[in-house]
Design a protein around this motif. Structure first.
Motif, PDB file in Angstrom:
ATOM      1  N   ALA A 161       0.881  -1.132   0.066  1.00 54.01           N
ATOM      2  CA  ALA A 161      -0.007   0.043  -0.135  1.00 54.01           C
ATOM      3  C   ALA A 161       1.030   1.328  -0.064  1.00 54.01           C
ATOM      4  CB  ALA A 161      -0.859  -0.115   1.247  1.00 54.01           C
ATOM      5  N   ILE A 162       2.006   1.282   0.626  1.00 53.83           N
ATOM      6  CA  ILE A 162       2.673   2.535   0.891  1.00 53.83           C
ATOM      7  C   ILE A 162       3.566   2.718  -0.341  1.00 53.83           C
ATOM      8  CG2 ILE A 162       4.761   3.470   2.085  1.00 53.83           C
ATOM      9  CD1 ILE A 162       3.972   1.733   4.548  1.00 53.83           C
ATOM     10  N   GLY A 163       4.141   1.484  -0.913  1.00 51.97           N
ATOM     11  CA  GLY A 163       5.165   1.294  -2.117  1.00 51.97           C
ATOM     12  C   GLY A 163       4.137   1.736  -3.469  1.00 51.97           C
ATOM     13  N   HIS A 164       3.034   1.075  -3.742  1.00 54.87           N
ATOM     14  CA  HIS A 164       2.401   1.437  -4.816  1.00 54.87           C
ATOM     15  C   HIS A 164       1.642   2.700  -4.794  1.00 54.87           C
ATOM     16  CE1 HIS A 164       0.941  -0.371  -8.336  1.00 54.87           C
ATOM     17  NE2 HIS A 164      -0.348  -0.225  -8.045  1.00 54.87           N
ATOM     18  N   SER A 165       1.088   3.250  -3.747  1.00 54.38           N
ATOM     19  CA  SER A 165       0.853   4.634  -3.560  1.00 54.38           C
ATOM     20  C   SER A 165       2.067   5.564  -3.791  1.00 54.38           C
ATOM     21  CB  SER A 165       0.247   4.971  -2.266  1.00 54.38           C
ATOM     22  OG  SER A 165      -0.916   4.224  -1.891  1.00 54.38           O
ATOM     23  N   THR A 166       3.166   5.447  -3.560  1.00 55.72           N
ATOM     24  CA  THR A 166       4.464   6.408  -3.462  1.00 55.72           C
ATOM     25  C   THR A 166       4.627   6.065  -5.159  1.00 55.72           C
ATOM     26  OG1 THR A 166       5.202   5.866  -1.482  1.00 55.72           O
ATOM     27  CG2 THR A 166       6.669   6.561  -3.019  1.00 55.72           C
ATOM     28  N   THR A 167       4.652   5.106  -5.810  1.00 52.60           N
ATOM     29  CA  THR A 167       5.062   4.927  -7.123  1.00 52.60           C
ATOM     30  C   THR A 167       4.012   5.766  -8.002  1.00 52.60           C
ATOM     31  OG1 THR A 167       6.050   2.606  -6.694  1.00 52.60           O
ATOM     32  CG2 THR A 167       5.461   3.108  -9.080  1.00 52.60           C
ATOM     33  N   LYS A 168       2.786   5.458  -7.748  1.00 50.48           N
ATOM     34  CA  LYS A 168       1.777   6.310  -8.340  1.00 50.48           C
ATOM     35  C   LYS A 168       1.815   7.587  -8.330  1.00 50.48           C
ATOM     36  CE  LYS A 168      -2.246   4.316  -9.296  1.00 50.48           C
ATOM     37  NZ  LYS A 168      -3.680   3.795  -9.338  1.00 50.48           N
ATOM     38  N   ALA A 169       2.353   7.897  -7.110  1.00 53.40           N
ATOM     39  CA  ALA A 169       2.229   9.447  -6.835  1.00 53.40           C
ATOM     40  C   ALA A 169       3.552  10.209  -7.662  1.00 53.40           C
ATOM     41  CB  ALA A 169       2.513   9.665  -5.161  1.00 53.40           C
ATOM     42  N   LEU A 170       4.720   9.306  -7.645  1.00 51.72           N
ATOM     43  CA  LEU A 170       5.778   9.989  -8.426  1.00 51.72           C
ATOM     44  C   LEU A 170       5.515   9.935  -9.991  1.00 51.72           C
ATOM     45  CD1 LEU A 170       8.606   7.841  -6.433  1.00 51.72           C
ATOM     46  CD2 LEU A 170       8.205  10.513  -6.493  1.00 51.72           C
ATOM     47  N   ILE A 171       4.624   8.876 -10.392  1.00 49.15           N
ATOM     48  CA  ILE A 171       4.406   9.018 -11.828  1.00 49.15           C
ATOM     49  C   ILE A 171       3.539   9.997 -12.168  1.00 49.15           C
ATOM     50  CG2 ILE A 171       3.080   7.736 -13.765  1.00 49.15           C
ATOM     51  CD1 ILE A 171       4.264   5.175 -12.580  1.00 49.15           C
ATOM     52  N   GLU A 172       2.597  10.236 -11.472  1.00 46.42           N
ATOM     53  CA  GLU A 172       1.599  11.493 -11.691  1.00 46.42           C
ATOM     54  C   GLU A 172       2.253  12.698 -11.541  1.00 46.42           C
ATOM     55  OE1 GLU A 172      -1.426  10.236  -8.737  1.00 46.42           O
ATOM     56  OE2 GLU A 172      -2.392   8.843  -9.968  1.00 46.42           O
ATOM     57  N   ALA A 173       3.481  12.763 -10.616  1.00 42.51           N
ATOM     58  CA  ALA A 173       3.935  14.159 -10.485  1.00 42.51           C
ATOM     59  C   ALA A 173       4.850  14.542 -11.730  1.00 42.51           C
ATOM     60  CB  ALA A 173       5.110  13.983  -9.035  1.00 42.51           C
ATOM     61  N   ARG A 174       5.247  13.514 -12.482  1.00 43.45           N
ATOM     62  CA  ARG A 174       5.711  13.666 -13.776  1.00 43.45           C
ATOM     63  C   ARG A 174       5.069  13.958 -14.985  1.00 43.45           C
ATOM     64  NH1 ARG A 174       9.340  10.625 -10.591  1.00 43.45           N
ATOM     65  NH2 ARG A 174      11.548  10.947 -11.334  1.00 43.45           N
ATOM     66  N   GLY A 175       3.623  14.089 -14.405  1.00 38.65           N
ATOM     67  CA  GLY A 175       2.482  14.301 -15.585  1.00 38.65           C
ATOM     68  C   GLY A 175       2.400  13.065 -16.558  1.00 38.65           C
ATOM     69  N   MET A 176       2.526  11.937 -16.066  1.00 36.30           N
ATOM     70  CA  MET A 176       2.415  10.568 -16.723  1.00 36.30           C
ATOM     71  C   MET A 176       1.132   9.961 -16.176  1.00 36.30           C
ATOM     72  SD  MET A 176       6.399   9.394 -16.686  1.00 36.30           S
ATOM     73  CE  MET A 176       6.026   7.915 -17.552  1.00 36.30           C
ATOM     74  N   PRO A 177       0.287   9.281 -17.051  1.00 36.49           N
ATOM     75  CA  PRO A 177      -0.857   8.393 -16.699  1.00 36.49           C
ATOM     76  C   PRO A 177      -0.437   7.397 -15.863  1.00 36.49           C
ATOM     77  CG  PRO A 177      -0.429   8.041 -19.025  1.00 36.49           C
ATOM     78  CD  PRO A 177       0.591   9.035 -18.619  1.00 36.49           C
ATOM     79  N   THR A 178      -1.386   6.853 -15.116  1.00 35.50           N
ATOM     80  CA  THR A 178      -1.486   5.702 -14.232  1.00 35.50           C
ATOM     81  C   THR A 178      -2.523   4.582 -14.459  1.00 35.50           C
ATOM     82  OG1 THR A 178      -2.389   6.635 -12.437  1.00 35.50           O
ATOM     83  CG2 THR A 178       0.063   6.805 -12.346  1.00 35.50           C
ATOM     84  N   ASP A 179      -3.317   4.905 -15.734  1.00 37.51           N
ATOM     85  CA  ASP A 179      -4.398   4.035 -15.588  1.00 37.51           C
ATOM     86  C   ASP A 179      -3.986   2.570 -15.998  1.00 37.51           C
ATOM     87  OD1 ASP A 179      -5.734   6.446 -15.596  1.00 37.51           O
ATOM     88  OD2 ASP A 179      -6.168   6.822 -17.543  1.00 37.51           O
ATOM     89  N   HIS A 180      -2.775   2.353 -16.756  1.00 43.52           N
ATOM     90  CA  HIS A 180      -2.557   0.951 -17.086  1.00 43.52           C
ATOM     91  C   HIS A 180      -2.088   0.363 -15.488  1.00 43.52           C
ATOM     92  CE1 HIS A 180       1.228   3.464 -16.593  1.00 43.52           C
ATOM     93  NE2 HIS A 180       1.859   2.252 -16.439  1.00 43.52           N
ATOM     94  N   MET A 181      -1.907   0.927 -14.644  1.00 46.85           N
ATOM     95  CA  MET A 181      -1.324   0.372 -13.263  1.00 46.85           C
ATOM     96  C   MET A 181      -2.579  -0.459 -12.608  1.00 46.85           C
ATOM     97  SD  MET A 181       1.232   3.125 -12.132  1.00 46.85           S
ATOM     98  CE  MET A 181       1.839   2.029 -10.625  1.00 46.85           C
ATOM     99  N   ALA A 182      -2.372  -1.369 -11.761  1.00 48.25           N
ATOM    100  CA  ALA A 182      -3.407  -1.703 -11.183  1.00 48.25           C
ATOM    101  C   ALA A 182      -3.572  -0.870  -9.851  1.00 48.25           C
ATOM    102  CB  ALA A 182      -2.725  -3.308 -10.232  1.00 48.25           C
ATOM    103  N   SER A 183      -4.884  -1.103  -9.264  1.00 53.73           N
ATOM    104  CA  SER A 183      -5.154  -0.034  -8.217  1.00 53.73           C
ATOM    105  C   SER A 183      -4.491  -0.501  -6.879  1.00 53.73           C
ATOM    106  CB  SER A 183      -6.804  -0.315  -7.904  1.00 53.73           C
ATOM    107  OG  SER A 183      -6.960  -1.526  -7.196  1.00 53.73           O
ATOM    108  N   VAL A 184      -4.162   0.544  -6.149  1.00 56.96           N
ATOM    109  CA  VAL A 184      -3.470   0.248  -4.743  1.00 56.96           C
ATOM    110  C   VAL A 184      -4.292  -0.633  -4.025  1.00 56.96           C
ATOM    111  CG1 VAL A 184      -2.928   1.464  -2.508  1.00 56.96           C
ATOM    112  CG2 VAL A 184      -2.602   2.675  -4.821  1.00 56.96           C
TER     113      VAL A 184
END
Length: 275
Positions: free
Chosen positions: A183-206
């Motif tokens: 939960a911590i790791g996946h949330s962090t990864t998605k947040a870092l990707i979104e901070a770069r302006g990139m989509p996260t739709d392809h990733m599994a939900s947290v």
């Protein structure tokens, strides 16, 4: 501090191990109550004679209980962290370097490495036998949990029911570790990707990823690490002599386990549809 009033009232084998040295009040009380014996006292003296281990043991009672119960606990923990850390870092370097993005994504690397170390630490720490330095609870769930082995094939007069309960309890423990770290790791990864302006739709939900990582640790990791703990405690000492041979054997098995776990996780993600 090793203060105390000497060897009076202690069993002869413990007094022989002490050789005139004194025990802390907590250790002396545990010996007199029959909760620990000469082997644990010998391990305690080793810890006291090593400034680093003494500091590590002083961090918390659960840590000291593991150091006293098994003189190879810290070595085993170090090997697991080294194996997990090196293999994880190599994977990060190889995969991200293919895109020339290792240094650009160093924040991802740092996050992944921190979670790797937390997971590896938990898998070893929560399977390690403990010395009963304090009197166990006299009733309730605490009494039942205190009676369980550290891993299901630990040496000792444990009943089949206690060993089965240990296996299930550790599975639940590892599930909680897996869910929390994912939960911590996946949330962090998605947040870092979104901070770069990139989509996260392809990733599994947290939630989906965390549930499945918890399931994986509760099933696959629980079985593998319980068997490794049993191998290291029951078979390895009779097959290998000397710290160098023991460390080499432990490292080899844990490397194989790391690879096996990685392959199984890939198969698991495909099976449940989160990859």
């Amino acid at each position: 501090d090793e203060g105390g009033d000497g060897e009076f009232g202690l069993p002869d084998d413990v007094a022989l191990v002490l050789g005139g040295r004194a025990l802390s009040p907590e250790m002396r009380e545990a010996v007199k109550a029959g909760r620990i014996g000469a082997g644990e006292v010998a391990n305690y003296l080793k810890v006291q004679d090593n400034r680093f281990l003494k500091w590590v043991g002083g961090l918390s009672r659960p840590m000291m209980e593991r150091l006293v119960a098994n003189d190879r606990f810290f070595v085993t923990l170090s090997i697991e962290l080294l194996v997990g850390g090196v293999t994880k870092m190599l994977a990060e370097v190889v995969e991200r370097s293919k895109r020339g993005a290792f240094w650009k994504e160093i924040d991802f690397v740092a996050s992944d490495m921190a979670l790797e170390f937390l997971g590896d630490f938990g898998l070893v720490f929560f399977l390690a036998p403990t010395a009963a330095l304090l009197a166990p609870p006299s009733s309730g769930p605490g009494k039942a949990l205190a009676s369980l082995p550290g891993f299901f094939l630990q040496k000792g007069g444990f009943t089949p029911q206690q060993r089965a309960a240990c296996f299930l309890y550790k599975a639940l423990t590892f599930w909680c570790i897996g869910f929390a770290t994912s939960a911590i790791g996946h949330s962090t990864t998605k947040a870092l990707i979104e901070a770069r302006g990139m989509p996260t739709d392809h990733m599994a939900s947290v939630l989906d990823n965390s549930l499945q990582w918890g399931n994986f640790l509760g099933v696959s990791s629980n079985i593998r690490y319980q068997l490794i703990s049993s191998w290291e405690a029951r078979l390895m000492p009779s097959l290998f002599k000397g710290s160098l041979a023991l460390n080499a054997a432990s490292t080899t098995v844990r490397l194989a386990n790391c690879y096996s776990g990685g392959v199984q996780w890939l198969l698991w993600t495909r099976l449940v549809g989160i990859q």
